[in-house]
Every structure is written in C-alpha cells, then in structure tokens.
Motif scaffolding. Structure first.
Motif, PDB file in Angstrom:
ATOM      1  N   LYS A   1       0.834  -1.208   0.000  1.00 39.13           N
ATOM      2  CA  LYS A   1       0.000   0.000   0.000  1.00 39.13           C
ATOM      3  C   LYS A   1       0.864   1.251   0.000  1.00 39.13           C
ATOM      4  CE  LYS A   1      -3.890   2.159   2.475  1.00 39.13           C
ATOM      5  NZ  LYS A   1      -3.286   3.488   2.739  1.00 39.13           N
TER       6      LYS A   1
ATOM      7  N   GLU B   1       1.406   4.128  -3.006  1.00 41.97           N
ATOM      8  CA  GLU B   1       1.253   5.568  -2.762  1.00 41.97           C
ATOM      9  C   GLU B   1       2.523   6.318  -3.128  1.00 41.97           C
ATOM     10  OE1 GLU B   1       0.185   5.625   1.340  1.00 41.97           O
ATOM     11  OE2 GLU B   1      -1.916   5.054   0.980  1.00 41.97           O
TER      12      GLU B   1
ATOM     13  N   ASP C   1       2.904   6.505  -6.905  1.00 40.83           N
ATOM     14  CA  ASP C   1       1.986   7.522  -7.419  1.00 40.83           C
ATOM     15  C   ASP C   1       2.629   8.909  -7.318  1.00 40.83           C
ATOM     16  OD1 ASP C   1      -0.250   9.028  -8.125  1.00 40.83           O
ATOM     17  OD2 ASP C   1      -1.623   7.812  -6.949  1.00 40.83           O
TER      18      ASP C   1
ATOM     19  N   SER D   1       3.801  11.303 -10.409  1.00 37.88           N
ATOM     20  CA  SER D   1       3.256  12.652 -10.532  1.00 37.88           C
ATOM     21  C   SER D   1       4.368  13.683 -10.655  1.00 37.88           C
ATOM     22  CB  SER D   1       2.382  12.963  -9.316  1.00 37.88           C
ATOM     23  OG  SER D   1       1.971  14.308  -9.319  1.00 37.88           O
TER      24      SER D   1
ATOM     25  N   ILE E   1      -2.060  14.884  -9.420  1.00 42.81           N
ATOM     26  CA  ILE E   1      -2.678  13.570  -9.225  1.00 42.81           C
ATOM     27  C   ILE E   1      -4.106  13.661  -8.715  1.00 42.81           C
ATOM     28  CG2 ILE E   1      -0.465  12.441  -8.826  1.00 42.81           C
ATOM     29  CD1 ILE E   1      -1.135  12.408  -5.833  1.00 42.81           C
TER      30      ILE E   1
ATOM     31  N   GLN F   1      -9.227  -4.377  -8.103  1.00 42.57           N
ATOM     32  CA  GLN F   1      -8.310  -3.387  -8.687  1.00 42.57           C
ATOM     33  C   GLN F   1      -8.741  -2.985 -10.099  1.00 42.57           C
ATOM     34  OE1 GLN F   1      -7.347  -6.188  -7.146  1.00 42.57           O
ATOM     35  NE2 GLN F   1      -6.208  -5.460  -5.351  1.00 42.57           N
TER      36      GLN F   1
ATOM     37  N   GLU G   1     -10.944   0.100  -9.951  1.00 50.27           N
ATOM     38  CA  GLU G   1     -10.442   1.287  -9.257  1.00 50.27           C
ATOM     39  C   GLU G   1     -10.514   2.511 -10.170  1.00 50.27           C
ATOM     40  OE1 GLU G   1      -9.554   3.797  -6.817  1.00 50.27           O
ATOM     41  OE2 GLU G   1      -9.127   1.816  -5.921  1.00 50.27           O
TER      42      GLU G   1
ATOM     43  N   SER H   1     -10.404   5.990  -8.599  1.00 47.57           N
ATOM     44  CA  SER H   1      -9.929   7.213  -7.952  1.00 47.57           C
ATOM     45  C   SER H   1      -8.429   7.236  -7.701  1.00 47.57           C
ATOM     46  CB  SER H   1     -10.674   7.417  -6.625  1.00 47.57           C
ATOM     47  OG  SER H   1     -10.428   6.345  -5.741  1.00 47.57           O
ATOM     48  N   LYS H   2      -7.768   6.090  -7.781  1.00 47.10           N
ATOM     49  CA  LYS H   2      -6.322   6.027  -7.588  1.00 47.10           C
ATOM     50  C   LYS H   2      -5.645   5.750  -8.929  1.00 47.10           C
ATOM     51  CE  LYS H   2      -6.771   4.153  -2.910  1.00 47.10           C
ATOM     52  NZ  LYS H   2      -6.539   2.968  -2.039  1.00 47.10           N
ATOM     53  N   TRP H   3      -4.456   6.298  -9.089  1.00 48.08           N
ATOM     54  CA  TRP H   3      -3.715   6.086 -10.329  1.00 48.08           C
ATOM     55  C   TRP H   3      -2.754   4.909 -10.204  1.00 48.08           C
ATOM     56  CZ3 TRP H   3      -7.424   8.462 -11.702  1.00 48.08           C
ATOM     57  CH2 TRP H   3      -7.688   9.813 -11.526  1.00 48.08           C
TER      58      TRP H   3
ATOM     59  N   THR I   1      -2.446   1.404  -7.633  1.00 49.20           N
ATOM     60  CA  THR I   1      -3.019   0.652  -6.537  1.00 49.20           C
ATOM     61  C   THR I   1      -2.153  -0.568  -6.243  1.00 49.20           C
ATOM     62  OG1 THR I   1      -5.088  -0.222  -5.610  1.00 49.20           O
ATOM     63  CG2 THR I   1      -4.590  -0.785  -7.912  1.00 49.20           C
TER      64      THR I   1
ATOM     65  N   THR J   1      -3.615   1.842 -12.802  1.00 48.40           N
ATOM     66  CA  THR J   1      -5.040   1.531 -12.881  1.00 48.40           C
ATOM     67  C   THR J   1      -5.584   1.863 -14.271  1.00 48.40           C
ATOM     68  OG1 THR J   1      -5.591   3.722 -12.000  1.00 48.40           O
ATOM     69  CG2 THR J   1      -5.379   1.904 -10.411  1.00 48.40           C
TER      70      THR J   1
END
Length: 254
Positions: free
Chosen positions: A114, A118, A121, A125, A132, A161, A164, A166-168, A170, A186
């Motif tokens: 996790k 993050e 990501d 970015s 993001i 997954q 998904e 909302s997350k770029w 995961t 994603t």
C-alpha cells in the motif's frame, strides 16, 4: 474511443522490428511536442521483444526518455521477479537513459504494498509534472502484455483493482500469480495515454486475444483498456492473430 489498430507479422522477430520503428517515431514526436518521452513497461516477454532492435537504434534520443513500470512486483531491484531488473537487463543497460529518469518502486517499501503504491503515485506525478488529484497522468506510451486469463498489468479478472477509479496506482496482496504482492497502474491511467501498445506473440493466447480485440469481453481486464483520446495498438504475430475476424490486422505503416 477509436477502433484499435491491429498489426500482425509472420514471427516475433518481425514484431520486434516493427516496434523499433514505431517507438522511434513515437519518441521523436513526443520530444518535439514537449521535450521528453514518457513510457511505461510491463514485464514478461515484452521487454525482450521491445528491446531487441530498439537498443541499437542510434536515431533515438534516449537521454530524453522517462521510463516507468505499468506494474511491479514488491521485491528488491535485484530480484529475479523484478520488472525493473528485466527491463534494465534487456534495455536500460544498453542505452543512455539517465538513472534518475527511471522511475522504479521504492525498495524501502516493498514489504508494504500500500505504501509502495502511494509512493510510486507521488514519484510518477512528480516526474510527469501532473496533478494527481484532478486527472490521471498522460503517458506518451504504455507497453502492455496479457496473460492467458486476460489480465494486464497486475489487474486480474474478478479482482477489485480492475474497477479502481480514484487512484492512479493501486496494490494487490493476493495476486493469483506469484509473487502475491504487487503495485499496478489503474485503468484510468491506461486510458489517459496517448498510445497504448499491446504486444502478444507465440500463439498460445490467440483465443484470449480474440475475446478482447473482437469481443471486448468486459470480464477480461485487458478489454477495459480503451484510450479516451489516444490510440490503441496491437502488435501480434500471425499465430496470435489467426482467429481475428472483426478487427482484422491492417498493413503496418507509420
């Protein structure tokens, strides 16, 4: 979304030659447009096919490449399971891409998928200069393969997954294919790309390719890849393309 552009060649070597030409042109166009070429690699057999001729192409300005990974196993960079190691061995060690332009998983975080997702990501970015929060980053090119089950990246059939939004980036800790812990781009990121290129050779996935390319079977994650404004390409060998009847292969030309 436009119809996919499907190309088929007699063998994997000719697929590699065509990819060399395609990526050389895509790179030149991106560099002319905004000064760099952002490309994401999958693992498996794809890096070797892509790099076979590309690594010796002196016309490519590799110094302006930014390399990412469409998915990565949560392992150290030297691990045999690492997609980074695979791409390094096949391409990065042969071409002058600055090391700080290769955006890889943070080795300090591989025991926490996790946090690793993050962190990736944020790295992505920063490297792409995007926000993001508002919309997915727009890669110049994302290179993908598929599994016999229709998975792509580390997006597996029936797993959350795939949905998904909302997350770029995961994570997954129960991958049906080892190793269990991975991070992955994603679907919204895949569909924001200027070019998405699937590379499939060998013939063993010809049935799956037909379900995705002709049938758009939404139970298969790879069928969710449909760039909103970009282009979708399939580079296949004839053994893999043999069952296609709706989206038949076209003549390859740049």
């Amino acid at each position: 979304m436009q119809q996919p552009k499907v190309y088929s060649f007699p063998n994997a070597d000719q697929v590699a030659q065509a990819l060399d030409k395609f990526l050389a042109q895509a790179s030149a166009e991106a560099i002319k447009r905004h000064g760099k070429f952002s490309v994401a690699f999958s693992g498996g057999s794809l890096p070797a096919t892509v790099a076979k001729y590309l690594k010796d192409n002196k016309s490519v300005d590799f110094g302006k490449w930014f390399v990412f990974f469409s998915d990565e196993r949560c392992v150290e960079h030297t691990d045999a399971e690492s997609n980074y190691k695979l791409v390094k061995d096949e391409l990065l060690s042969h071409v002058p891409i600055p090391d700080n332009q290769v955006i890889r998983i943070n080795e300090a975080l591989v025991l926490d998928s996790k946090l690793a997702a993050e962190d990736y990501d944020l790295q992505m970015s920063k490297a792409l200069g995007c926000d993001i929060v508002n919309q997915p980053p727009a890669f110049d090119c994302i290179l993908l393969g598929i599994g016999p089950d229709g998975h792509t990246c580390s997006l597996f059939p029936g797993y959350p997954q795939v949905q998904e939004k909302s997350k770029w980036v995961t994570f997954i800790d129960d991958s049906p294919k080892p190793p269990a812990s991975r991070i992955t781009l994603t679907v919204p990121v895949l569909n924001q790309a200027r070019n998405v290129v699937f590379v499939v050779t060998g013939g063993s996935k010809s049935d799956t390719v037909k379900l995705i390319v002709d049938g758009r079977d939404q139970t298969l994650p790879a069928a969710h890849v449909a760039p909103t404004e970009g282009s979708l390409y399939w580079f296949l060998d004839d053994a893999t393309a043999k069952y296609l009847t709706v989206n038949k292969p076209a003549e390859f030309k740049l």
